[in-house]
Design a protein around this motif. Structure first.
Motif, short mmCIF file in Angstrom:
data_model
loop_
_atom_site.label_atom_id
_atom_site.label_comp_id
_atom_site.label_asym_id
_atom_site.label_seq_id
_atom_site.Cartn_x
_atom_site.Cartn_y
_atom_site.Cartn_z
N PHE A 1 4.77 -3.69 9.41
CA PHE A 1 4.37 -3.14 8.12
C PHE A 1 3.36 -4.09 7.44
CE2 PHE A 1 4.44 -2.15 3.65
CZ PHE A 1 4.56 -0.78 3.63
N SER B 1 -4.80 0.35 1.95
CA SER B 1 -4.02 1.01 3.00
C SER B 1 -2.69 0.28 3.16
CB SER B 1 -4.79 1.03 4.32
OG SER B 1 -5.01 -0.28 4.82
N TRP B 2 -1.70 1.05 3.61
CA TRP B 2 -0.36 0.46 3.79
C TRP B 2 0.40 1.29 4.82
CZ3 TRP B 2 -2.29 2.92 -0.44
CH2 TRP B 2 -1.73 4.14 -0.79
N GLY B 3 1.21 0.60 5.59
CA GLY B 3 1.98 1.27 6.62
C GLY B 3 2.11 0.39 7.85
N ARG C 1 -4.22 5.63 3.67
CA ARG C 1 -5.33 4.88 3.07
C ARG C 1 -6.00 5.70 1.98
NH1 ARG C 1 -10.60 2.35 6.13
NH2 ARG C 1 -11.17 4.55 6.33
N ARG D 1 0.50 -1.05 11.40
CA ARG D 1 -0.58 -1.37 12.32
C ARG D 1 -0.13 -2.58 13.12
NH1 ARG D 1 -6.25 -1.96 8.94
NH2 ARG D 1 -6.61 0.21 8.39
N ASP E 1 0.26 -4.25 3.95
CA ASP E 1 -0.24 -3.69 2.69
C ASP E 1 -1.57 -4.39 2.42
OD1 ASP E 1 -0.18 -2.15 0.35
OD2 ASP E 1 1.93 -2.61 0.01
N ARG F 1 -2.97 11.15 6.72
CA ARG F 1 -2.11 10.08 7.21
C ARG F 1 -2.43 9.77 8.67
NH1 ARG F 1 4.42 9.76 6.29
NH2 ARG F 1 4.87 7.98 7.66
N TYR G 1 0.04 4.97 8.91
CA TYR G 1 -0.32 4.42 7.61
C TYR G 1 -1.10 5.43 6.77
CZ TYR G 1 -5.13 3.38 9.24
OH TYR G 1 -6.42 3.46 9.71
#
Length: 360
Positions: free
Chosen positions: A27, A174-176, A143, A178, A29, A128, A141
């Motif tokens: 995760f 962006s968050w999630g 964005r 990667r 951010d 998404r 994620y």
């Protein structure tokens, strides 16, 4: 102790304290900014990432002067405090959410700066990004992206330059999930060869902002793409979404873009066709992307800061960490008339049949 400043605000998404973000160690951010004068000169960019489950944050500031790209990399241990937007000399202040932010780079090793970003319209929310490689989640994620105007200054070795009047650019959040931090050593049976194709063209036109992106598989089939047009001052409900296609070629002997043509642009208010003419190249490794040492989420100890510079004309385009680029572009209509300025970002890894590319 897991309580932090963030727990004082009504922003929780799970029963956990804000220090935790689900259970996936990847995760992240992130904040991202780039800016340039109206003629495409004076390019600068900044990336700031938080990795809650790695307990690391990092920040990178990079800009071009006379054919040399200068970078300042910084990393710190997060201490589980996600509300502290400061890594070494680099800090971010949210002035007005979804509208205005300020970035400060305290003088370090001859580099300093401060700039303020103000959005031209409400940010767009991109589809998404969810992508699996075999059974393994590679990306998941969200964005948001926003074009805007910049004011501020940058100092290099005692020489201060104010940002040119009318400096503009793009910022995103962006968050999630990667891939971040140390690479996973566990093989992915049947999917050992890496393949990734990405193009992104945030464009500043006279009366609004045009956005296009595409992620595609090795055969050119898009798994995430969209075009959107945001007229100046547009609210969330006034952003016009649609589609477009981007035809492009790579520069000889490289995977850097040699310009392109955006056509079939369907969002109402935007031109139906635009040509992207490269003016200058920016290496994304200056912001940590694919950097062999300063990759995102790598642990460097409690605090570490390092300056780096390289001559753009001397870089080997075949070297892995040089393949991810942003080309600053003049934007023209189908008659060659100037319509604006923008960026053409590209990263191609592995096979991509439409451009005749094979191998990593």
């Amino acid at each position: 102790m897991t309580l932090s400043y963030g727990d004082e605000y009504p922003i929780h998404q799970t029963p956990d304290p804000i220090a935790f973000s689900g259970t996936d160690r990847n995760f992240y951010d992130r904040y991202f900014f780039n800016g340039y004068a109206q003629d495409g000169t004076g390019f600068f960019a900044l990336a700031f990432g938080v990795y809650p489950h790695l307990n690391v944050a990092d920040a990178h500031f990079s800009f071009i002067r006379d054919g040399v790209q200068h970078s300042l990399h910084a990393s710190c241990e997060l201490g589980m405090e996600r509300m502290s937007l400061k890594v070494g000399p680099i800090s971010i202040e949210v002035i007005e959410p979804l509208k205005a932010l300020r970035v400060t780079i305290a003088e370090t090793d001859g580099i300093a700066g401060e700039f303020e970003f103000t959005g031209r319209s409400f940010p767009i929310e991109e589809p998404r990004f969810i992508h699996r490689i075999g059974s393994r989640a590679f990306m998941d994620y969200t964005r948001m992206t926003q074009n805007g105007h910049f004011t501020g200054w940058i100092t290099l070795d005692g020489v201060r330059e104010d940002l040119a009047e009318g400096t503009m650019g793009t910022r995103d959040r962006s968050w999630g999930i990667r891939p971040v931090g140390a690479r996973d050593p566990q093989p992915n049976p049947g999917h050992e060869a890496l393949q990734f194709f990405w193009q992104w063209t945030p464009i500043n036109l006279e009366d609004g902002s045009l956005f296009f992106h595409i992620n595609a598989d090795a055969h050119g089939n898009a798994w995430n793409t969209r075009a959107a047009f945001a007229p100046d001052g547009a609210s969330a409900g006034e952003i016009i979404e649609g589609s477009a296609s981007l035809s492009s070629q790579t520069q000889a002997g490289s995977r850097w873009p040699a310009g392109g043509v955006l056509s079939g642009i369907s969002p109402q208010g935007a031109p139906q066709e635009l040509t992207l003419v490269p003016l200058e190249r920016f290496q994304m490794k200056g912001l940590g992307y694919t950097h062999p040492v300063w990759g995102h989420g790598i642990h460097h100890g409690p605090v570490k800061v390092e300056r780096e510079a390289y001559e753009l004309d001397s870089l080997d385009p075949a070297q892995f960490d040089n393949r991810h680029v942003q080309m600053i572009c003049r934007i023209e209509d189908d008659k060659g008339n100037a319509k604006g300025v923008g960026v053409f970002e590209q990263l191609i890894l592995g096979d991509y049949a439409p451009l005749g590319l094979e191998g990593i």
